[in-house]
Design an enzyme around this catalytic site. Structure first.
Site, PDB file in Angstrom:
ATOM      1  N   ASN A  32     112.462 -33.957 -76.415  1.00 30.25           N
ATOM      2  CA  ASN A  32     112.515 -34.840 -77.675  1.00 30.25           C
ATOM      3  C   ASN A  32     113.246 -33.858 -78.744  1.00 30.25           C
ATOM      4  O   ASN A  32     113.274 -34.400 -80.105  1.00 30.25           O
ATOM      5  CB  ASN A  32     111.164 -35.241 -78.149  1.00 30.25           C
ATOM      6  N   THR A 144     103.138 -17.258 -70.263  1.00 27.06           N
ATOM      7  CA  THR A 144     103.739 -16.139 -70.690  1.00 27.06           C
ATOM      8  C   THR A 144     102.921 -14.894 -70.569  1.00 27.06           C
ATOM      9  O   THR A 144     101.602 -14.702 -70.593  1.00 27.06           O
ATOM     10  CB  THR A 144     104.078 -16.367 -72.309  1.00 27.06           C
ATOM     11  N   TYR A 181     101.357 -18.775 -81.121  1.00 25.75           N
ATOM     12  CA  TYR A 181     102.071 -19.547 -80.122  1.00 25.75           C
ATOM     13  C   TYR A 181     101.253 -18.992 -78.684  1.00 25.75           C
ATOM     14  O   TYR A 181     100.925 -19.607 -77.703  1.00 25.75           O
ATOM     15  CB  TYR A 181     103.290 -19.153 -80.078  1.00 25.75           C
ATOM     16  N   LYS A 185      99.029 -20.740 -75.383  1.00 27.01           N
ATOM     17  CA  LYS A 185      99.523 -20.621 -73.860  1.00 27.01           C
ATOM     18  C   LYS A 185      98.093 -20.314 -73.115  1.00 27.01           C
ATOM     19  O   LYS A 185      97.933 -20.682 -71.864  1.00 27.01           O
ATOM     20  CB  LYS A 185     100.565 -19.560 -73.605  1.00 27.01           C
TER      21      LYS A 185
HETATM   22  N1  LIG Z   1     112.648 -18.040 -73.160  1.00 25.75           N
HETATM   23  C1  LIG Z   1     111.754 -16.918 -72.652  1.00 25.75           C
HETATM   24  O1  LIG Z   1     111.881 -15.681 -72.723  1.00 25.75           O
HETATM   25  C2  LIG Z   1     110.223 -17.305 -72.277  1.00 25.75           C
HETATM   26  C3  LIG Z   1     109.380 -16.478 -72.075  1.00 25.75           C
HETATM   27  C4  LIG Z   1     108.125 -16.774 -71.639  1.00 25.75           C
HETATM   28  C5  LIG Z   1     107.597 -18.170 -71.610  1.00 25.75           C
HETATM   29  N2  LIG Z   1     108.472 -18.804 -71.936  1.00 25.75           N
HETATM   30  C6  LIG Z   1     108.081 -20.320 -71.860  1.00 25.75           C
HETATM   31  O2  LIG Z   1     108.961 -21.129 -71.326  1.00 25.75           O
HETATM   32  C7  LIG Z   1     109.143 -22.686 -71.684  1.00 25.75           C
HETATM   33  C8  LIG Z   1     110.652 -22.777 -72.120  1.00 25.75           C
HETATM   34  O3  LIG Z   1     111.045 -21.602 -73.020  1.00 25.75           O
HETATM   35  P1  LIG Z   1     112.512 -21.600 -73.712  1.00 25.75           P
HETATM   36  O4  LIG Z   1     112.784 -20.514 -73.875  1.00 25.75           O
HETATM   37  O5  LIG Z   1     113.368 -22.734 -72.885  1.00 25.75           O
HETATM   38  O6  LIG Z   1     112.423 -22.653 -75.143  1.00 25.75           O
HETATM   39  P2  LIG Z   1     113.106 -23.897 -75.564  1.00 25.75           P
HETATM   40  O7  LIG Z   1     112.677 -23.975 -76.994  1.00 25.75           O
HETATM   41  O8  LIG Z   1     114.417 -23.481 -75.602  1.00 25.75           O
HETATM   42  O9  LIG Z   1     112.762 -25.055 -74.678  1.00 25.75           O
HETATM   43  C9  LIG Z   1     111.684 -25.785 -74.992  1.00 25.75           C
HETATM   44  C10 LIG Z   1     112.195 -27.318 -74.846  1.00 25.75           C
HETATM   45  O10 LIG Z   1     111.129 -28.131 -74.842  1.00 25.75           O
HETATM   46  C11 LIG Z   1     111.204 -29.290 -75.691  1.00 25.75           C
HETATM   47  N3  LIG Z   1     109.843 -29.690 -76.272  1.00 25.75           N
HETATM   48  C12 LIG Z   1     108.767 -28.858 -76.968  1.00 25.75           C
HETATM   49  N4  LIG Z   1     107.961 -30.038 -77.089  1.00 25.75           N
HETATM   50  C13 LIG Z   1     108.231 -31.106 -76.625  1.00 25.75           C
HETATM   51  C14 LIG Z   1     107.763 -32.128 -76.672  1.00 25.75           C
HETATM   52  N5  LIG Z   1     106.314 -32.336 -77.303  1.00 25.75           N
HETATM   53  N6  LIG Z   1     108.192 -33.438 -75.970  1.00 25.75           N
HETATM   54  C15 LIG Z   1     109.422 -33.174 -75.152  1.00 25.75           C
HETATM   55  N7  LIG Z   1     110.266 -31.886 -75.360  1.00 25.75           N
HETATM   56  C16 LIG Z   1     109.556 -30.879 -76.236  1.00 25.75           C
HETATM   57  C17 LIG Z   1     112.025 -28.684 -76.981  1.00 25.75           C
HETATM   58  O11 LIG Z   1     112.753 -29.551 -77.612  1.00 25.75           O
HETATM   59  C18 LIG Z   1     112.972 -27.585 -76.118  1.00 25.75           C
HETATM   60  O12 LIG Z   1     114.150 -28.186 -75.775  1.00 25.75           O
HETATM   61  C19 LIG Z   1     108.111 -22.563 -72.714  1.00 25.75           C
HETATM   62  O13 LIG Z   1     106.945 -23.110 -72.566  1.00 25.75           O
HETATM   63  C20 LIG Z   1     108.081 -21.224 -73.201  1.00 25.75           C
HETATM   64  O14 LIG Z   1     106.666 -20.684 -73.844  1.00 25.75           O
HETATM   65  C21 LIG Z   1     109.963 -18.652 -72.414  1.00 25.75           C
END
Ligand SMILES: NC(=O)c1ccc[n+]([C@@H]2O[C@H](COP(=O)([O-])OP(=O)(O)OC[C@H]3O[C@@H](n4cnc5c(N)ncnc54)[C@H](O)[C@@H]3O)[C@@H](O)[C@H]2O)c1
Length: 382
Positions: A32, A144, A181, A185
């Protein structure tokens, strides 16, 4: 398999969409644009603007000849999610769709509430849409390592055997997160564990460390397919901030003493881990928890690595300790188990000097786009 990827426009989501489609799965990517909107609202836009999700899918189709279905909608909206599950009938769901920034969740009540309701509602809707319309599907949820916090004992892989007054039982490993945040989780994990016990769902909860890197087999095919790269204090990870600071000639800003230690992994390994989880589904009624990282570094060690490689490239990198805007231990014990994914077949890509150099080269290509105002801390805890 029919794989539903929630958060398919994100840093991890988009490369996963391409990877799964390239492997021959039928992929539906959902987003979204919450992340894009929050980035705009906080003046934290990515280094390189990405085409929207429909356009990315179109470019990927023309470059790789693989089709991806795109749905723009809110996973926190139950009607949207139920209709999607009813129509797509996923065999696996990869759930990335959350607000993933610790600093954002600590900005104030509006941001805290948005993080809380978005993350918990999205997970709740995944659970109930699966119960109603795809009870056999394997839910692969991104958690995480931050859920565990920094306890003064070894971190186990999800569970802890507790002995108490002569009796024993296995419990979820105690969790004490350092931001709202990360706390959402923790609550996600509790929700999933409850519904696994109550309804026999199949869930893998991946406790992932901070991810770095831009290169994947598919993103290397065309620069318009690159993952998002955020380098600001709110959405950028410490690795990305250091890379950009090194290129922009700003001292690498270590928060406080710099002994903050975490487990990190390469983006290529996130793709491997999710694929390995997908290929080894859990039984109904099982919650499998895997710690998803490949190496541990302190902030000082990361700064040292970027400086060493940057200096060799002629960047003349300086390191500066600044007051820590966060409330966190700056020196602590950290030893986390992470054998589960290796046992499933993970072959790690480590943070070698070559890997750091290639990330710096990528940032140098976009040096003119760096906005120096974004890299110093703007958010303080409390
Ligand atoms: N990137 C990291 O280093 C990392 C580390 C540990 C955990 N994570 C977890 O991995 C997942 C992805 O992380 P990321 O870095 O790609 O984050 P990001 O913000 O780039 O990606 C998350 C995506 O989900 C979409 N989103 C969020 N809420 C939404 C909703 N209600 N409906 C539809 N889309 C929605 C956002 O627009 C975004 O594009 C997350 O859950 C994050 O907590 C990431």
């Amino acid at each position: 398999m029919r794989v539903l990827i929630l958060g398919g426009d994100g840093y991890l989501g988009w490369p996963t969409v391409m990877d799964m489609a390239a492997k021959g799965h039928e992929v539906c990517a959902v987003d979204n644009y919450l992340r894009r909107n929050m980035a705009q609202e906080t003046s934290s836009e990515a280094l390189v603007p990405a085409p929207n999700l429909h356009d990315r899918a179109g470019i990927f189709r023309s470059v790789a000849d693989k089709a991806v279905r795109v749905e723009i909608g809110d996973c926190a909206d139950p009607q949207f999610m139920e209709a999607l599950f009813q129509d797509f009938r996923p065999e696996a769901v990869v759930h990335y769709a959350e607000q993933p920034s610790g600093p954002y969740s600590m900005m104030g009540v509006r941001e805290a509430r948005r993080t809380f309701s978005n993350n918990l509602d999205a997970t709740f809707n995944v659970i109930w849409s699966a119960i109603q319309f795809a009870p056999e599907c394997h839910i692969i949820k991104l958690g995480t390592m931050g859920e565990y916090g920094t306890p003064n004992i070894d971190i186990e892989e999800g569970w802890l055997d507790v002995e108490h007054k002569g009796r024993s039982q296995k419990f979820l490993y105690p969790r004490q997160a350092g931001t709202l945040y990360h706390t959402t989780k923790v609550l996600d994990t509790d929700l999933l564990w409850f519904y696994v016990r109550a309804y026999g769902l199949r869930v893998t909860d991946l406790m992932q460390g901070p991810v770095y890197g831009l290169s994947t087999a598919e993103s290397d095919m065309d620069e318009r397919l690159l993952p998002n790269f955020h380098y600001d204090d709110i959405f950028g990870t410490v690795v990305n901030r250091f890379l950009v600071q090194a290129v922009a000639g700003i001292p690498l800003t270590v928060y406080g003493k710099g002994g903050q230690t975490r487990g990190y992994l390469n983006l290529k390994d996130t793709l491997q881990c999710v694929d390995l989880a997908l290929k080894s589904p859990v039984d109904a009624g099982d919650l499998r928890i895997l710690n998803q990282f490949t190496e541990q570094f302190s902030v000082n060690q990361l700064a040292g690595k970027v400086k060493q490689v940057g200096d060799r490239m002629g960047l003349n990198v300086a390191i500066k300790s600044i007051e820590n805007p966060r409330k966190e231990p700056e020196e602590h014990y950290y030893n986390a188990a992470h054998s589960g994914l290796i046992e499933l077949g993970l072959q790690p890509h480590y943070m070698t000097d070559d890997v750091v150099a290639s990330m710096l080269e990528e940032v140098i290509r976009y040096k003119d786009r760096i906005d120096e105002r974004k890299v110093l801390p703007r958010v303080k805890w409390s």
